[in-house]
Each structure stands twice: as structure tokens, then as C-alpha cells.
Design a protein around this motif. Structure first.
Motif, PDB file in Angstrom:
ATOM      1  N   THR A  93       0.810  -1.221   0.000  1.00  0.00           N
ATOM      2  CA  THR A  93       0.000   0.000   0.000  1.00  0.00           C
ATOM      3  C   THR A  93       0.840   1.265   0.000  1.00  0.00           C
ATOM      4  O   THR A  93       0.475   2.257  -0.638  1.00  0.00           O
ATOM      5  N   VAL A  94       1.971   1.262   0.715  1.00  0.00           N
ATOM      6  CA  VAL A  94       2.706   2.518   0.900  1.00  0.00           C
ATOM      7  C   VAL A  94       3.210   3.113  -0.412  1.00  0.00           C
ATOM      8  O   VAL A  94       3.262   4.341  -0.550  1.00  0.00           O
ATOM      9  N   PHE A  95       3.552   2.284  -1.376  1.00  0.00           N
ATOM     10  CA  PHE A  95       4.084   2.824  -2.625  1.00  0.00           C
ATOM     11  C   PHE A  95       3.024   3.590  -3.412  1.00  0.00           C
ATOM     12  O   PHE A  95       3.325   4.580  -4.079  1.00  0.00           O
ATOM     13  N   GLY A  96       1.773   3.141  -3.318  1.00  0.00           N
ATOM     14  CA  GLY A  96       0.699   3.830  -4.031  1.00  0.00           C
ATOM     15  C   GLY A  96       0.066   4.912  -3.197  1.00  0.00           C
ATOM     16  O   GLY A  96       0.166   6.102  -3.503  1.00  0.00           O
ATOM     17  N   THR A  97      -0.586   4.509  -2.103  1.00  0.00           N
ATOM     18  CA  THR A  97      -1.280   5.466  -1.241  1.00  0.00           C
ATOM     19  C   THR A  97      -0.322   6.485  -0.646  1.00  0.00           C
ATOM     20  O   THR A  97      -0.627   7.684  -0.589  1.00  0.00           O
ATOM     21  N   GLY A  98       0.826   6.011  -0.163  1.00  0.00           N
ATOM     22  CA  GLY A  98       1.723   6.886   0.574  1.00  0.00           C
ATOM     23  C   GLY A  98       2.678   7.689  -0.264  1.00  0.00           C
ATOM     24  O   GLY A  98       3.220   8.690   0.214  1.00  0.00           O
ATOM     25  N   ASN A  99       2.898   7.303  -1.518  1.00  0.00           N
ATOM     26  CA  ASN A  99       3.940   7.987  -2.281  1.00  0.00           C
ATOM     27  C   ASN A  99       3.480   8.427  -3.672  1.00  0.00           C
ATOM     28  O   ASN A  99       3.281   9.612  -3.915  1.00  0.00           O
ATOM     29  N   ALA A 100       3.305   7.479  -4.590  1.00  0.00           N
ATOM     30  CA  ALA A 100       3.078   7.830  -6.000  1.00  0.00           C
ATOM     31  C   ALA A 100       1.877   8.739  -6.208  1.00  0.00           C
ATOM     32  O   ALA A 100       1.956   9.743  -6.921  1.00  0.00           O
ATOM     33  N   THR A 101       0.742   8.416  -5.570  1.00  0.00           N
ATOM     34  CA  THR A 101      -0.446   9.250  -5.755  1.00  0.00           C
ATOM     35  C   THR A 101      -0.253  10.629  -5.123  1.00  0.00           C
ATOM     36  O   THR A 101      -0.796  11.625  -5.617  1.00  0.00           O
ATOM     37  N   GLN A 102       0.530  10.696  -4.056  1.00  0.00           N
ATOM     38  CA  GLN A 102       0.776  11.984  -3.404  1.00  0.00           C
ATOM     39  C   GLN A 102       1.640  12.884  -4.284  1.00  0.00           C
ATOM     40  O   GLN A 102       1.352  14.081  -4.447  1.00  0.00           O
ATOM     41  N   VAL A 103       2.703  12.332  -4.851  1.00  0.00           N
ATOM     42  CA  VAL A 103       3.577  13.107  -5.736  1.00  0.00           C
ATOM     43  C   VAL A 103       2.810  13.526  -6.985  1.00  0.00           C
ATOM     44  O   VAL A 103       2.991  14.630  -7.506  1.00  0.00           O
ATOM     45  N   ASN A 104       1.951  12.646  -7.484  1.00  0.00           N
ATOM     46  CA  ASN A 104       1.131  12.970  -8.637  1.00  0.00           C
ATOM     47  C   ASN A 104       0.257  14.188  -8.351  1.00  0.00           C
ATOM     48  O   ASN A 104       0.047  15.044  -9.215  1.00  0.00           O
ATOM     49  N   THR A 105      -0.262  14.276  -7.145  1.00  0.00           N
ATOM     50  CA  THR A 105      -1.063  15.430  -6.755  1.00  0.00           C
ATOM     51  C   THR A 105      -0.206  16.694  -6.695  1.00  0.00           C
ATOM     52  O   THR A 105      -0.652  17.780  -7.078  1.00  0.00           O
ATOM     53  N   ILE A 106       1.035  16.566  -6.224  1.00  0.00           N
ATOM     54  CA  ILE A 106       1.945  17.717  -6.169  1.00  0.00           C
ATOM     55  C   ILE A 106       2.180  18.289  -7.564  1.00  0.00           C
ATOM     56  O   ILE A 106       2.024  19.499  -7.789  1.00  0.00           O
ATOM     57  N   VAL A 107       2.544  17.422  -8.530  1.00  0.00           N
ATOM     58  CA  VAL A 107       2.845  17.936  -9.870  1.00  0.00           C
ATOM     59  C   VAL A 107       1.589  18.444 -10.558  1.00  0.00           C
ATOM     60  O   VAL A 107       1.644  19.411 -11.336  1.00  0.00           O
ATOM     61  N   THR A 108       0.440  17.830 -10.290  1.00  0.00           N
ATOM     62  CA  THR A 108      -0.819  18.316 -10.870  1.00  0.00           C
ATOM     63  C   THR A 108      -1.118  19.729 -10.389  1.00  0.00           C
ATOM     64  O   THR A 108      -1.517  20.600 -11.180  1.00  0.00           O
ATOM     65  N   ALA A 109      -0.926  19.969  -9.087  1.00  0.00           N
ATOM     66  CA  ALA A 109      -1.176  21.300  -8.526  1.00  0.00           C
ATOM     67  C   ALA A 109      -0.192  22.329  -9.088  1.00  0.00           C
ATOM     68  O   ALA A 109      -0.588  23.450  -9.438  1.00  0.00           O
ATOM     69  N   ILE A 110       1.088  21.957  -9.193  1.00  0.00           N
ATOM     70  CA  ILE A 110       2.098  22.878  -9.726  1.00  0.00           C
ATOM     71  C   ILE A 110       1.815  23.183 -11.189  1.00  0.00           C
ATOM     72  O   ILE A 110       1.858  24.349 -11.619  1.00  0.00           O
ATOM     73  N   ASP A 111       1.512  22.163 -11.971  1.00  0.00           N
ATOM     74  CA  ASP A 111       1.220  22.356 -13.399  1.00  0.00           C
ATOM     75  C   ASP A 111       0.021  23.280 -13.594  1.00  0.00           C
ATOM     76  O   ASP A 111       0.045  24.186 -14.440  1.00  0.00           O
ATOM     77  N   ALA A 112      -1.035  23.036 -12.819  1.00  0.00           N
ATOM     78  CA  ALA A 112      -2.253  23.845 -12.948  1.00  0.00           C
ATOM     79  C   ALA A 112      -1.977  25.308 -12.624  1.00  0.00           C
ATOM     80  O   ALA A 112      -2.449  26.214 -13.331  1.00  0.00           O
ATOM     81  N   ALA A 113      -1.203  25.557 -11.567  1.00  0.00           N
ATOM     82  CA  ALA A 113      -0.893  26.938 -11.172  1.00  0.00           C
ATOM     83  C   ALA A 113      -0.033  27.634 -12.222  1.00  0.00           C
ATOM     84  O   ALA A 113      -0.276  28.802 -12.569  1.00  0.00           O
TER      85      ALA A 113
END
Length: 468
Positions: free
Chosen positions: A163-183
Motif C-alpha cells: 500500500t505505501v508505494f501507491g497510497t503513501g507515495n506515488a499518488t501523493q507526488v502525482n497530486t503535487i505535480v498536478t497542482a504545480i502544473d495547474a498553477a
């Protein structure tokens, strides 16, 4: 191949988060509440007084441990994450405003569930070979239920590592880059063609920062968490309260939609969402995804606390669910529903819907601030889940020597999360969350008598003296 994975995950997800799961999650929470005399309600003032009071006490932890405040900040670092922003938005889009009501209900029972997890984690924790306190579901299964239940602890740890690789890491980083890209796109600060390279750079930077924190050990994790979590939570709460204040006339109607939509979702979604069970399912599942009550993960951080009072530390479990779901998730829902931003009922939605709510109230400039908030939320979650994963892998391998290599691999997953489309991974992460809950709920059910006994003993002794 991807389509096959999607079908299999869909079938498992429907089972894990179907009627049996709802009955187990809510049922165990209700059982624990009854056996402790609804502690989360009856002792709520004591819980808030105890937890907030201890937050402002300066204390230095012993070697191999965190202060109680650092422990709760580390647990909150993992829980106060993108689930509060993207998860709530998705629950409203798929389940309607009524999903928020069911999120509240699950949180009310989840307070006692998490109290039990933290109390058991401290009561059954043990010293590792390196001298650090270590505990969590796998240890209260092992030390509380005996040898014949060892397999359950192994199953929990295995699901935890996956679980940690998906829930704890990859999806979180994906949210970071999505927010940065959108801004950046919204303000014309970068061309769309430059985003892939920018995302790669962000992924590498996040991987380096995660490795720097996690490889520093428990004390560095606790030190970073106690500084980052209060800042990001206060920052987000102030922004959200501003949206609600600016749209105060809409608040009564929104609250009516939340309560009424729980039982008649079609009346508030234009008939798009007509199933009460769908509203309940999304509210409960996304609530657990956010506050982790029932997963047992937060208790891993609390087990590292430098304290000998399991029940008193357990009060932080009540506080965490209250702060995470009743406060932050509710504010996210109010931002979306009060702002008047269009909600794509019946479809998928994530952080972009919450950001849309903020920009509708403040204007496009606020996307920079929401980007900062999302980055802090996601980074803190990565750190917290890194601790959880390292505890699970060391339990599986019966040695702490695997922790550093595991954390290096875990850190580099951030690069994958920043550069790959993770639409399916969000669903897989939700599935593994449900699978983690199963062995933990079984253990809580079997150890509910121990929780009740520890609670009675504490409030008959020191707890009673403290309240005089």
C-alpha cells in the motif's frame, strides 16, 4: 494488460468496500464504542484538553523515541493529506453532498476505533534490536493474540508494504505535480510542452527530500512533522474559513443538502446520484482513506512516543479523527459546495474541484496558495507512510537491516509518481487500503475486551485524579 488489471481491481474493490466491509468497519467501531461507554463522546472534553494541552509542553524524547506531540504530528502528517482535498471532492462528485454526512458518521465511530488502535499499539509495543520503540497492528496481533494469529500480522504487514508505494507515495507526488502544473499554466508561467521535464525535476527533488528526512531516522521524522503539520493545517483552515465566510448566505442550504442528500441523494444531484448506499459507501471509504481509522497505520507512529500511558496517548487518536475529518474534510466540502463551483455529479473529481472552489471565491491568484497547501499535505503524507512502510517491511523480514534499502526505493518511487498517469493507481490504492483494514479490524474485535479493561483501569486511577 491494463484493462485486465482494471477489471480485477474493480471486482476486488467492490467486494472490499461492499456491504460486508461497511458492516465490519462501522460494526467494530460501534462495538468498541459500546464497550468503552462511548468514550469519544463521554470523554471528549478530556481528550481535547489532554491532547491540546500536551501539544504546548516542551519535552525532549529519549533516544529511539518521539515526544507524544511529535508522534501525533507524524500520524497527522500521514492522515492530513490529499485525501482531505482530492478524496472529499471525489466523494461528493460520486456520492453527492450526502456523502459528507456519512463521512461524519464514520468519523464519530472512527474516533473510538483509532483510540483503540493507539492504546493497543502502546500497550503491546516492544523494543527493536536497535533500541527503538516499535509497534502497530502487527505487534498487537503478535503480542496480544498469541502464536496462532501470527499469520494475520504477516498479512497486515504484507498489505502495508504494497500500500505505501501507491497510497503513501506515488499518488501523493502525482497530486503535487498536478497542482504545480495547474498553477503555472493558469498564470502563463510555463508552456504545456515544458511540463513533462518540469514534472521529472519535481519528482527528483521530492525523492531527494523524502530520502533526506526518512533516512535521518525517527527523531528527524518527528522533528519535521511537528513543524510542518501545524503550519499546513492552520494555513488551510484559514483559507477555507474565508471561503465559507464569503459565501455565508449559502451555508444553510449546503448543510440541508448534506443532511438531506444522505437519505435522498437524487433530490440534490439532479437525479444523477440516486443510491443511498453509493453515498454511504463513498462517504465511509473516503473518510477512512483520509483519517485511516480502521487501518491501524497511525498507531505505528504513536508506538514511537516516549510515554508509558497508553490510554492517555490514545486520546490523540480521538483528536486526530476529529481534526482530520470533522474539521478539515468538512471545510473542504464546504469550500466546494458553498463556492458555487459546478460539481460533476456521477463523474470523477479530485483536487482540481477543490481548487476550483477556492478560485471561485478568491480569484485565480489563490491557486498559488492552494498549490503550496497541496504540496505540504502530500509531502507530509509521504513522510508518514514511509515510517509505516519501514515498520511493515522490518516485521516481515525480521530485521532492521532492510529498512534503509527499502526507504531508498520508496523515495525513488516519487519520480514514477511525478511522470506517469496514475488514474488507475488511485483506485488500486483505495483497494489496498480496504485490504489492510481487514486483519486490523479482526484484531480490534478480538482485543476489544483489552481496550475496555485498560480504559476502565485508567479512569478508575490516574485518569480520575487528573479530572478532579
Amino acid at each position: 494488460m491494463i484493462e485486465w488489471v482494471r477489471l480485477v481491481n474493480g471486482a476486488v474493490n467492490d467486494f472490499v468496500w461492499g456491504v460486508p466491509a461497511m458492516v465490519c468497519i462501522l460494526g467494530v467501531g460501534l462495538l468498541l464504542s459500546v464497550r468503552t461507554g462511548f468514550l469519544q463522546i463521554r470523554r471528549f472534553p478530556y481528550a481535547i484538553r489532554t491532547t491540546i494541552g500536551r501539544m504546548f509542553k516542551k519535552k525532549t524524547a529519549a533516544d529511539g523515541a518521539m515526544t507524544p506531540f511529535q508522534a501525533v504530528c507524524t500520524a497527522l502528517a500521514a492522515t492530513v493529506g490529499t485525501g482531505n482535498i482530492a478524496g472529499v471532492a471525489g466523494a461528493i462528485a460520486i456520492g453527492g453532498p450526502g456523502a459528507v454526512f456519512w463521512m461524519w458518521c464514520s468519523a464519530l465511530l472512527g474516533m473510538c476505533t483509532k483510540y483503540a488502535e493507539v492504546t493497543l499499539a502502546l500497550h503491546f509495543r516492544q523494543r527493536s534490536a536497535g533500541g527503538n520503540w516499535t509497534g502497530g497492528p502487527m505487534y498487537y496481533i503478535k503480542n496480544g493474540l498469541g502464536r496462532r494469529w501470527q499469520w494475520l500480522a504477516v498479512v497486515y504487514s504484507l498489505f502495508g508494504v504494497l500500500t505505501v508505494f501507491g497510497t503513501g507515495n506515488a499518488t501523493q507526488v502525482n497530486t503535487i505535480v498536478t497542482a504545480i502544473d495547474a498553477a503555472l499554466l493558469q498564470h502563463g508561467a510555463a508552456a504545456e510542452s515544458a511540463l513533462p521535464m518540469l514534472n521529472l525535476i519535481v519528482g527528483i527533488l521530492v525523492a531527494m527530500l523524502v530520502a533526506l528526512v526518512l533516512l535521518g531516522g525517527i527523531k528527524r521524522i518527528g522533528s519535521v512533522a511537528e513543524k510542518l503539520v501545524p503550519f499546513m493545517a492552520l494555513f488551510y483552515v484559514v483559507l477555507a474559513l474565508g471561503v465559507v465566510a464569503l459565501n455565508a448566505p449559502r451555508l444553510p442550504g449546503v448543510l440541508a443538502a448534506i443532511v438531506g442528500g444522505a437519505f435522498q441523494p437524487g433530490a440534490f444531484t439532479g437525479g444523477v446520484v440516486g443510491s443511498v448506499f453509493l453515498s454511504l459507501k463513498k462517504g465511509v471509504s473516503r473518510g477512512i482513506f483520509s483519517n485511516e481509522a480502521g487501518l491501524g497505520t497511525g498507531s505505528i507512529a504513536h508506538a514511537c512516543a516516549d510515554t508509558q500511558k497508553p490510554v492517555k496517548q490514545g486520546m490523540f487518536g480521538i483528536f486526530e479523527v476529529f481534526a482530520d475529518t470533522i474539521v478539515i474534510c468538512t471545510l473542504t466540502a464546504l469550500v466546494i459546495l458553498c463556492s458555487g463551483t459546478p460539481v460533476p455529479y456521477g463523474g470523477e473529481a479530485g483536487a482540481e474541484l477543490t481548487i476550483s472552489g477556492f478560485t471561485a471565491a478568491y480569484g485565480s491568484w489563490v491557486s498559488l496558495f492552494t498549490m503550496v497547501a497541496l504540496c505540504c499535505f502530500a509531502f507530509s503524507t509521504i513522510i508518514g507512510w514511509g515510517l509505516y512502510g519501514s515498520t511493515c517491511i522490518s516485521y516481515l523480514c525480521r530485521t532492521e537491516k532492510v529498512i534503509r534499502p527499502f526507504l531508498v526505493v520508496y523515495s525513488f518511487v516519487a519520480i514514477l509518481g511525478a511522470t506517469v498517469d496514475l488514474g488507475l493507481l488511485w483506485s488500486i490504492a483505495e483497494t489496498f487500503n480496504g485490504l489492510m483494514a481487514i486483519p486490523n479490524l479482526i484484531a480490534l474485535l478480538l482485543l476489544s475486551g483489552t481496550v475496555a479493561r485498560l480504559t476502565r483501569e485508567f479512569f478508575a486511577g490516574q485518569g480520575a485524579a487528573e479530572q478532579k
